[in-house]
Design an enzyme around this catalytic site. Structure first.
Site, mmCIF file in Angstrom:
data_model
loop_
_atom_site.group_PDB
_atom_site.id
_atom_site.type_symbol
_atom_site.label_atom_id
_atom_site.label_comp_id
_atom_site.label_asym_id
_atom_site.label_seq_id
_atom_site.Cartn_x
_atom_site.Cartn_y
_atom_site.Cartn_z
ATOM 1 N N ASP A 194 98.828 -38.141 44.594
ATOM 2 C CA ASP A 194 97.513 -38.365 45.187
ATOM 3 C C ASP A 194 96.483 -37.980 44.126
ATOM 4 O OD1 ASP A 194 95.052 -38.080 46.512
ATOM 5 O OD2 ASP A 194 95.998 -37.546 48.408
ATOM 6 N N TYR A 243 95.932 -32.127 50.899
ATOM 7 C CA TYR A 243 94.891 -32.512 51.843
ATOM 8 C C TYR A 243 95.360 -32.217 53.281
ATOM 9 C CZ TYR A 243 91.744 -35.563 54.432
ATOM 10 O OH TYR A 243 90.839 -36.052 55.325
ATOM 11 N N LYS A 267 86.351 -41.366 48.534
ATOM 12 C CA LYS A 267 85.800 -40.285 47.719
ATOM 13 C C LYS A 267 85.195 -40.843 46.428
ATOM 14 C CE LYS A 267 87.687 -38.106 51.150
ATOM 15 N NZ LYS A 267 89.006 -37.532 51.111
ATOM 16 N N ARG A 306 94.193 -60.329 57.300
ATOM 17 C CA ARG A 306 95.059 -59.148 57.327
ATOM 18 C C ARG A 306 96.035 -59.184 56.149
ATOM 19 N NH1 ARG A 306 99.270 -59.528 60.372
ATOM 20 N NH2 ARG A 306 98.180 -60.158 62.257
#
Ligand SMILES: *Cc1c(COP(=O)(O)O)cnc(C)c1O
Length: 384
Positions: A176, A104, A201, A52
């Site tokens: 972004d 988005y 993406k 983690r």
């Protein structure tokens, strides 16, 4: 090998973070598919304690992604939205955040319905610098959230000018950069403080991983984000990081082909009598075409257009396309079609959608890297 900052982008995607395995010489990096690491004595270890917190495969990906955005630091998360959430969690309680009005759908939803309890959000048209400055002056925001080009309307905002305004009013600028990828646009070079990506993406590019990334040169901000990531848990799995490392190798040639194909599709759609209007930053008719030319080194693979008629015409087109698969998401090698109003942006309130122009006849295409002839033939049969 040369220092990564001296390499060209096309070499970086293949080599940065890609040193051969020192034990076996394997040219491809091993997948460190482990949750924990053995210690020689309590607290004496190889720099890794628990996945983690850190993982060697994820480290390689972070090194490569940082170099692509000309950043010193990068963190890779389990989704783009996990990265967005971590960034919003750095805001002090009661902070203001100014955000672009056409972002988005998931980012809009997260801000309006999840983080609204502790943060006050203002949505502005970031293509209008006067409105941006006014909002900075009025709200004294902790940060300004910018998406350029926007999703789905492909509006382009001036990163350099907005970064100057943000410095003046002491707000962090977050960009972004999912739609352009660092191949076509590098916001940190233009003055942004932090770049965020949906790795899902273009960066991964093969529609087989969900992931996110945050890149910055601000050590303090990076450390805050790492602390939150480690405390809250949305780190990316080693196998997913490995897949993204693999996908990244072709980022440069994929982006070239996405754009070449998009330009051909745009030309075709512009000449079609059933198409009302095509939106693409590379078109002279695009309202921010000259800014797009200056700020980006290409126009990307995303196209939005309005089909003539009504919802039933949009539905009929989207049911008929065969190569352009009807699906959410974008940036993969395969072409996708999407109805923002019903699909990706359904969570944006109707009033807001209306104001922006996300109407029943708006269609978004993510142009893949197939043969342009087959793409155009597919559109031709679907528009009939
Ligand atoms: C997809 C997307 C996101 C969210 O990323 P996920 O990986 O789906 O969580 C954020 N911003 C933009 C521009 C996107 O396209």
């Amino acid at each position: 090998m040369a220092k990564s900052k001296d390499l060209d982008f096309d070499t970086k995607v293949i080599h940065v973070g890609g040193d051969p395995d020192p034990v076996t010489g394997s040219i491809m990096p091993p997948i460190h598919q482990t949750s924990t690491y053995v210690q020689k004595a309590p607290g004496v270890h190889y720099g890794y304690e628990y996945t983690r917190s850190h993982n060697p495969t994820r480290d390689r990906l972070e090194e490569c992604l940082a170099s692509l955005e000309n950043a010193k630091f990068c963190l890779v998360t389990s989704s783009g939205m996990a990265a967005v959430s971590l960034i919003l969690h750095t805001a002090p309680k009661g902070a203001n955040i100014v955000c672009g009005d056409d972002v988005y759908g998931g980012t809009n939803r997260l801000m309006r319905t999840v983080f609204d309890k502790q943060i006050d959000f203002t949505f502005v048209d970031t293509t209008d610098l006067k409105k941006v400055e006014q909002s900075l002056k009025d709200k004294k925001p902790y940060l300004l959230w910018l998406e350029t080009p926007t999703n789905p309307l492909l509006k382009v905002s001036d990163i350099q000018k907005i970064s100057k305004l943000c410095k003046k009013y002491k707000a962090l600028l977050v960009v972004d950069n999912t739609f352009m990828s660092p191949y076509f646009q590098r916001p940190l070079d233009l003055g942004a403080d932090l770049v965020v990506h949906s790795v899902t993406k273009y960066l991964n590019g093969h529609s087989d991983v969900v992931g996110g990334a945050m890149m910055t040169n601000n050590k303090n901000l990076h450390e805050k984000l790492w602390y939150l990531q480690n405390s809250m848990g949305p780190s990316q799995s080693p196998f997913d990081s490995w897949l993204v490392l693999r996908g990244l190798k072709t980022l440069a040639i994929r982006m070239q082909r996405h754009e070449e194909n998009a330009i051909k599709v745009v030309k075709y759609l512009e000449g079609h009598k059933k198409v009302e209007k095509v939106i693409y930053p590379g078109l002279k008719s695009h309202p921010q075409h000259s800014l797009a030319k200056k700020q980006m080194s290409g126009f990307g693979g995303m196209i939005t257009f309005y089909i003539k008629g009504g919802l039933k015409d949009a539905r009929s087109f989207l049911k008929k396309v065969k190569v352009f698969k009807l699906a959410e998401s974008l940036g993969g090698v395969e072409s996708l079609s999407n109805h923002p109003g019903i699909m990706t942006h359904a969570s944006v309130p109707l009033e807001m959608r209306k104001k922006l122009g996300i109407s029943d006849t708006l269609i978004r295409l993510s142009v893949g890297i197939e043969s342009p002839k087959d793409l155009i033939a597919d559109l031709e049969q679907a528009l009939k």
